[in-house]
Design an enzyme around this catalytic site. Structure first.
Site, PDB file in Angstrom:
ATOM      1  N   GLY A   1       0.784  -1.247   0.000  1.00  0.00           N
ATOM      2  CA  GLY A   1       0.000   0.000   0.000  1.00  0.00           C
ATOM      3  C   GLY A   1       0.806   1.280   0.000  1.00  0.00           C
TER       4      GLY A   1
ATOM      5  CG  MET B   1      -1.050  -8.098  -6.589  1.00  0.00           C
ATOM      6  SD  MET B   1      -0.322  -7.331  -8.079  1.00  0.00           S
ATOM      7  CE  MET B   1       1.004  -6.387  -7.373  1.00  0.00           C
ATOM      8  NE  ARG B   2      -9.850 -10.575  -7.737  1.00  0.00           N
ATOM      9  CZ  ARG B   2     -10.128 -11.861  -7.897  1.00  0.00           C
ATOM     10  NH1 ARG B   2      -9.391 -12.764  -7.300  1.00  0.00           N
ATOM     11  NH2 ARG B   2     -11.140 -12.240  -8.657  1.00  0.00           N
TER      12      ARG B   2
ATOM     13  CG  ASN C   1      -2.479  -1.007 -12.845  1.00  0.00           C
ATOM     14  OD1 ASN C   1      -2.458  -1.153 -11.621  1.00  0.00           O
ATOM     15  ND2 ASN C   1      -1.727  -1.726 -13.654  1.00  0.00           N
TER      16      ASN C   1
ATOM     17  CG  HIS D   1       3.248  -2.288 -15.151  1.00  0.00           C
ATOM     18  ND1 HIS D   1       2.881  -3.536 -14.675  1.00  0.00           N
ATOM     19  CD2 HIS D   1       4.319  -2.495 -15.959  1.00  0.00           C
ATOM     20  CE1 HIS D   1       3.698  -4.444 -15.191  1.00  0.00           C
ATOM     21  NE2 HIS D   1       4.584  -3.837 -15.965  1.00  0.00           N
TER      22      HIS D   1
ATOM     23  CG  ASP E   1     -10.467  -5.779 -23.424  1.00  0.00           C
ATOM     24  OD1 ASP E   1      -9.527  -5.057 -23.826  1.00  0.00           O
ATOM     25  OD2 ASP E   1     -11.354  -6.212 -24.173  1.00  0.00           O
TER      26      ASP E   1
HETATM   27  C1  GAR Z   1       3.957  -1.293  -7.131  1.00  0.00           C
HETATM   28  O1  GAR Z   1       5.319  -1.362  -7.477  1.00  0.00           O
HETATM   29  C2  GAR Z   1       3.093  -1.326  -8.357  1.00  0.00           C
HETATM   30  O2  GAR Z   1       3.657  -0.652  -9.440  1.00  0.00           O
HETATM   31  C3  GAR Z   1       2.999  -2.812  -8.621  1.00  0.00           C
HETATM   32  O3  GAR Z   1       2.844  -3.395  -7.357  1.00  0.00           O
HETATM   33  C4  GAR Z   1       3.519  -2.571  -6.394  1.00  0.00           C
HETATM   34  C5  GAR Z   1       2.565  -2.280  -5.274  1.00  0.00           C
HETATM   35  O4  GAR Z   1       3.241  -1.607  -4.247  1.00  0.00           O
HETATM   36  N1  GAR Z   1       1.899  -3.131  -9.470  1.00  0.00           N
HETATM   37  C6  GAR Z   1       1.964  -4.049 -10.434  1.00  0.00           C
HETATM   38  O5  GAR Z   1       2.940  -4.740 -10.636  1.00  0.00           O
HETATM   39  C7  GAR Z   1       0.704  -4.182 -11.272  1.00  0.00           C
HETATM   40  N2  GAR Z   1       0.961  -4.921 -12.460  1.00  0.00           N
HETATM   41  P1  GAR Z   1       2.451  -0.822  -3.132  1.00  0.00           P
HETATM   42  O6  GAR Z   1       1.423  -1.845  -2.578  1.00  0.00           O
HETATM   43  O7  GAR Z   1       3.481  -0.483  -2.128  1.00  0.00           O
HETATM   44  O8  GAR Z   1       1.797   0.364  -3.760  1.00  0.00           O
END
Ligand code: GAR
Length: 205
Positions: free
Chosen positions: A18, A95-96, A112, A114, A147
């Site tokens: 988070g 993560m979904r 989102n 990434h 999508d």
């Molecule tokens: C972040 O690095 C985000 O970019 C990645 O998960 C992490 C969450 O960190 N998201 C993905 O990989 C989505 N494909 P956080 O919970 O500390 O924000």
């Protein structure tokens, strides 16, 4: 097509640490981002980010996802987002994959982040992939969710160098710092109503 959210109420969805959620919440608290976190939703009740949301006194809703059809889970999420009058959904380490039920409820209304320079390295564990591939630059991308996997129109990106002595951890930390900066900037941009989508390009008018 002009993107114009009806209000400034955000729905944050998270499954883990988070830190992106916290960066956004801090930005709002300091008055630098004009928005309101209407609800924080998690599919993991013990997620550290979810606990931090509770500690901040935000409205939180836990919706279990295990052993449930995706559409059923998504319908419940959409119901909660509507109930809290959310106009922009912010995925922050959620993560979904989202079903049509969710996507169609919020067209161009789901963001989102990434941790790579899309379209390079979609998917999971991408900081390690960028390092092992030998990329000299990586970074992060904020995009609208559609999508496709990590394939929606790009709103903002930030670039960081990959250093010779980097490990996955040091590279991830350098990217995360930029994530925390550009996610709020992208939210601000979308809420401003100045974004237009032309084919798949997001332009600021
Ligand atoms: C972040 O690095 C985000 O970019 C990645 O998960 C992490 C969450 O960190 N998201 C993905 O990989 C989505 N494909 P956080 O919970 O500390 O924000």
């Amino acid at each position: 097509m002009r993107i114009q959210p009806a209000n400034r109420r955000l729905g944050i969805l998270l499954s883990g640490r988070g830190s992106n959620f916290e960066a956004i919440a801090d930005r709002i608290a300091s008055g630098k981002l004009n928005a309101e976190i209407a609800v924080v939703i998690s599919n993991i009740e013990s997620a550290p980010g979810f606990e931090r949301a509770r500690a901040r006194g935000l409205t939180t809703v836990y919706i279990p996802s295990q052993r449930r059809p995706r559409e059923e889970f998504d319908r419940e999420v959409v119901e909660q987002l509507r109930k809290h009058n959310v106009s922009l959904v912010v995925l922050a380490g959620f993560m979904r994959l989202l079903s049509r039920v969710f996507l169609e409820a919020f067209p161009y209304g789901i963001l989102n982040i990434h941790p790579a320079l899309l379209p390079a390295f979609p998917g999971m564990d991408v900081q390690r992939q960028a390092l092992e591939y030998g990329a000299k630059f990586s970074g992060c991308t904020v995009h609208f969710v559609d999508d496709t996997l990590d394939g929606g129109p790009i709103i903002l990106q930030a670039v960081v160098p990959v250093r010779d002595d980097d490990t996955t951890e040091t590279l991830s930390a350098r990217i995360l710092k930029e994530e925390h900066r550009i996610y709020s900037e992208a939210i601000d941009l979308v809420l401003s109503g100045h974004c237009e989508i032309e084919s798949r390009r997001v332009l600021v008018k």
